[in-house]
Design a protein around this motif. Structure first.
Motif, short mmCIF file in Angstrom:
data_model
loop_
_atom_site.label_atom_id
_atom_site.label_comp_id
_atom_site.label_asym_id
_atom_site.label_seq_id
_atom_site.Cartn_x
_atom_site.Cartn_y
_atom_site.Cartn_z
N MET A 1 -56.05 -70.37 16.87
CA MET A 1 -57.34 -70.30 16.19
C MET A 1 -57.15 -69.92 14.72
O MET A 1 -57.93 -70.34 13.87
CB MET A 1 -58.21 -69.28 16.91
CG MET A 1 -59.65 -69.36 16.54
SD MET A 1 -60.29 -70.94 17.10
CE MET A 1 -61.98 -70.68 16.88
N ASP A 2 -56.11 -69.12 14.45
CA ASP A 2 -55.86 -68.74 13.07
C ASP A 2 -55.39 -69.91 12.22
O ASP A 2 -55.62 -69.94 11.01
CB ASP A 2 -54.82 -67.62 13.01
CG ASP A 2 -55.34 -66.32 13.59
OD1 ASP A 2 -56.58 -66.12 13.56
OD2 ASP A 2 -54.52 -65.50 14.06
N ILE B 1 -56.51 -72.18 8.09
CA ILE B 1 -55.67 -72.76 7.03
C ILE B 1 -55.84 -74.27 6.96
O ILE B 1 -55.92 -74.85 5.88
CB ILE B 1 -54.19 -72.38 7.26
CG1 ILE B 1 -54.02 -70.87 7.16
CG2 ILE B 1 -53.29 -73.10 6.27
CD1 ILE B 1 -52.67 -70.38 7.58
N LEU B 2 -55.91 -74.90 8.14
CA LEU B 2 -55.92 -76.37 8.17
C LEU B 2 -57.24 -76.97 7.69
O LEU B 2 -57.24 -78.02 7.04
CB LEU B 2 -55.62 -76.86 9.58
CG LEU B 2 -54.21 -76.59 10.07
CD1 LEU B 2 -54.04 -77.07 11.50
CD2 LEU B 2 -53.20 -77.30 9.18
N ILE B 3 -58.35 -76.36 7.98
CA ILE B 3 -59.64 -76.92 7.55
C ILE B 3 -59.78 -76.90 6.03
O ILE B 3 -60.10 -77.94 5.43
CB ILE B 3 -60.82 -76.22 8.26
CG1 ILE B 3 -60.82 -76.60 9.73
CG2 ILE B 3 -62.14 -76.58 7.60
CD1 ILE B 3 -61.85 -75.88 10.56
N LEU C 1 -57.40 -81.82 0.42
CA LEU C 1 -56.74 -83.12 0.32
C LEU C 1 -57.76 -84.26 0.27
O LEU C 1 -57.56 -85.25 -0.43
CB LEU C 1 -55.78 -83.31 1.48
CG LEU C 1 -54.54 -82.42 1.43
CD1 LEU C 1 -53.70 -82.63 2.68
CD2 LEU C 1 -53.71 -82.70 0.18
N GLY C 2 -58.85 -84.13 0.99
CA GLY C 2 -59.91 -85.13 0.91
C GLY C 2 -60.55 -85.17 -0.46
O GLY C 2 -60.85 -86.24 -0.99
N LEU C 3 -60.74 -84.00 -1.06
CA LEU C 3 -61.31 -83.93 -2.40
C LEU C 3 -60.35 -84.54 -3.43
O LEU C 3 -60.78 -85.27 -4.33
CB LEU C 3 -61.62 -82.48 -2.77
CG LEU C 3 -62.26 -82.26 -4.13
CD1 LEU C 3 -63.65 -82.91 -4.16
CD2 LEU C 3 -62.37 -80.78 -4.43
N VAL C 4 -59.05 -84.29 -3.27
CA VAL C 4 -58.06 -84.88 -4.17
C VAL C 4 -58.08 -86.41 -4.05
O VAL C 4 -58.03 -87.13 -5.05
CB VAL C 4 -56.66 -84.32 -3.88
CG1 VAL C 4 -55.59 -85.11 -4.60
CG2 VAL C 4 -56.59 -82.85 -4.27
#
Length: 54
Positions: A1-2, A6-8, A14-17
Motif C-alpha cells: 500500500m505504501d 510513490i507510484l501514483i 510522467l503523464g504531465l511530462v
C-alpha cells in the motif's frame, strides 16, 4: 500500500511530462507536413555531374 503513494504521483508526473512534450511538438509545427519528407526522398534535385575530361 505504501508503494501506491510513490507510484501514483510518479505516474501523474510522467503523464504531465508526456502531455507537455506533445503540446510543445504540436505548437512547433512537427505535425504540419507529414508527407513532405516522404515525397522529397523520391525526387532527386541534384544537378547532373559534368562529363569526365571537361
Amino acid at each position: 500500500m505504501d508503494s501506491l503513494l510513490i507510484l501514483i504521483p510518479a505516474a501523474l508526473f510522467l503523464g504531465l511530462v508526456g502531455l507537455v512534450a506533445f503540446l510543445w511538438a504540436l505548437r512547433s509545427g512537427q505535425f504540419e507536413d507529414l508527407d513532405g519528407s516522404a515525397h522529397r526522398i523520391l525526387f532527386d534535385d541534384d544537378k547532373p555531374l559534368p562529363p569526365p575530361g571537361n
